[in-house]
Design a protein around this motif. Structure first.
Motif, PDB file in Angstrom:
ATOM      1  N   LEU A  34       0.825  -1.212   0.000  1.00 34.63           N
ATOM      2  CA  LEU A  34       0.000   0.000   0.000  1.00 34.63           C
ATOM      3  C   LEU A  34       0.855   1.257   0.000  1.00 34.63           C
ATOM      4  CD1 LEU A  34      -2.870  -0.967   2.461  1.00 34.63           C
ATOM      5  CD2 LEU A  34      -3.050  -0.606   0.002  1.00 34.63           C
ATOM      6  N   GLU A  35       1.957   1.255   0.760  1.00 37.09           N
ATOM      7  CA  GLU A  35       2.856   2.404   0.781  1.00 37.09           C
ATOM      8  C   GLU A  35       3.477   2.628  -0.592  1.00 37.09           C
ATOM      9  OE1 GLU A  35       5.472   1.445   4.006  1.00 37.09           O
ATOM     10  OE2 GLU A  35       4.116   2.306   5.494  1.00 37.09           O
ATOM     11  N   GLU A  36       3.848   1.549  -1.286  1.00 36.90           N
ATOM     12  CA  GLU A  36       4.414   1.668  -2.621  1.00 36.90           C
ATOM     13  C   GLU A  36       3.377   2.207  -3.607  1.00 36.90           C
ATOM     14  OE1 GLU A  36       5.935  -2.221  -3.453  1.00 36.90           O
ATOM     15  OE2 GLU A  36       7.557  -2.008  -1.995  1.00 36.90           O
ATOM     16  N   ILE A  37       2.145   1.760  -3.481  1.00 41.42           N
ATOM     17  CA  ILE A  37       1.075   2.260  -4.355  1.00 41.42           C
ATOM     18  C   ILE A  37       0.842   3.740  -4.106  1.00 41.42           C
ATOM     19  CG2 ILE A  37      -1.418   2.145  -4.787  1.00 41.42           C
ATOM     20  CD1 ILE A  37      -1.139  -0.933  -4.267  1.00 41.42           C
ATOM     21  N   LYS A  38       0.823   4.149  -2.838  1.00 39.20           N
ATOM     22  CA  LYS A  38       0.636   5.563  -2.514  1.00 39.20           C
ATOM     23  C   LYS A  38       1.778   6.407  -3.070  1.00 39.20           C
ATOM     24  CE  LYS A  38      -0.557   6.644   1.697  1.00 39.20           C
ATOM     25  NZ  LYS A  38      -0.684   6.646   3.162  1.00 39.20           N
ATOM     26  N   ALA A  39       3.024   5.923  -2.957  1.00 41.88           N
ATOM     27  CA  ALA A  39       4.178   6.648  -3.482  1.00 41.88           C
ATOM     28  C   ALA A  39       4.080   6.768  -5.003  1.00 41.88           C
ATOM     29  CB  ALA A  39       5.475   5.952  -3.083  1.00 41.88           C
ATOM     30  N   TYR A  40       3.675   5.703  -5.664  1.00 39.91           N
ATOM     31  CA  TYR A  40       3.501   5.731  -7.114  1.00 39.91           C
ATOM     32  C   TYR A  40       2.428   6.746  -7.511  1.00 39.91           C
ATOM     33  CZ  TYR A  40       2.071   4.319 -11.787  1.00 39.91           C
ATOM     34  OH  TYR A  40       1.731   4.329 -13.118  1.00 39.91           O
ATOM     35  N   ASP A  41       1.304   6.709  -6.794  1.00 39.85           N
ATOM     36  CA  ASP A  41       0.216   7.648  -7.095  1.00 39.85           C
ATOM     37  C   ASP A  41       0.658   9.093  -6.907  1.00 39.85           C
ATOM     38  OD1 ASP A  41      -1.490   5.563  -7.734  1.00 39.85           O
ATOM     39  OD2 ASP A  41      -2.549   5.588  -5.806  1.00 39.85           O
ATOM     40  N   ARG A  42       1.433   9.364  -5.836  1.00 36.73           N
ATOM     41  CA  ARG A  42       1.939  10.727  -5.612  1.00 36.73           C
ATOM     42  C   ARG A  42       2.885  11.134  -6.733  1.00 36.73           C
ATOM     43  NH1 ARG A  42       2.627   9.217  -0.029  1.00 36.73           N
ATOM     44  NH2 ARG A  42       4.848   8.936  -0.447  1.00 36.73           N
ATOM     45  N   ALA A  43       3.761  10.222  -7.126  1.00 39.07           N
ATOM     46  CA  ALA A  43       4.727  10.532  -8.183  1.00 39.07           C
ATOM     47  C   ALA A  43       4.007  10.812  -9.492  1.00 39.07           C
ATOM     48  CB  ALA A  43       5.714   9.375  -8.349  1.00 39.07           C
TER      49      ALA A  43
END
Length: 63
Positions: A34-43
């Motif tokens: 989930l943290e990786e998905i959130k980071a991807y979405d922010r990027a």
């Protein structure tokens, strides 16, 4: 799935939970995903935007 065991206070209010190591490890893996998905979405949201180094570091430190 195994039964869930709760820790309760003297009034019976649930204050914690016991997890098996397998349950804990699965939960941690899912949290990492989930943290990786959130980071991807922010990027993706910020793609092409200019920002200061300080704002970049602040974003990295924000959960």
């Amino acid at each position: 799935m195994s039964s869930v065991q709760f820790v309760t206070d003297d009034k019976g209010k649930k204050t914690g939970v016991f997890l098996t190591m397998k349950q804990y490890q699965k939960l941690m893996l899912e949290l990492e995903e989930l943290e990786e998905i959130k980071a991807y979405d922010r990027a993706k949201k910020n793609a092409g935007q200019k920002r200061t180094f300080e704002s970049f570091i602040k974003e990295l430190e924000t959960p």
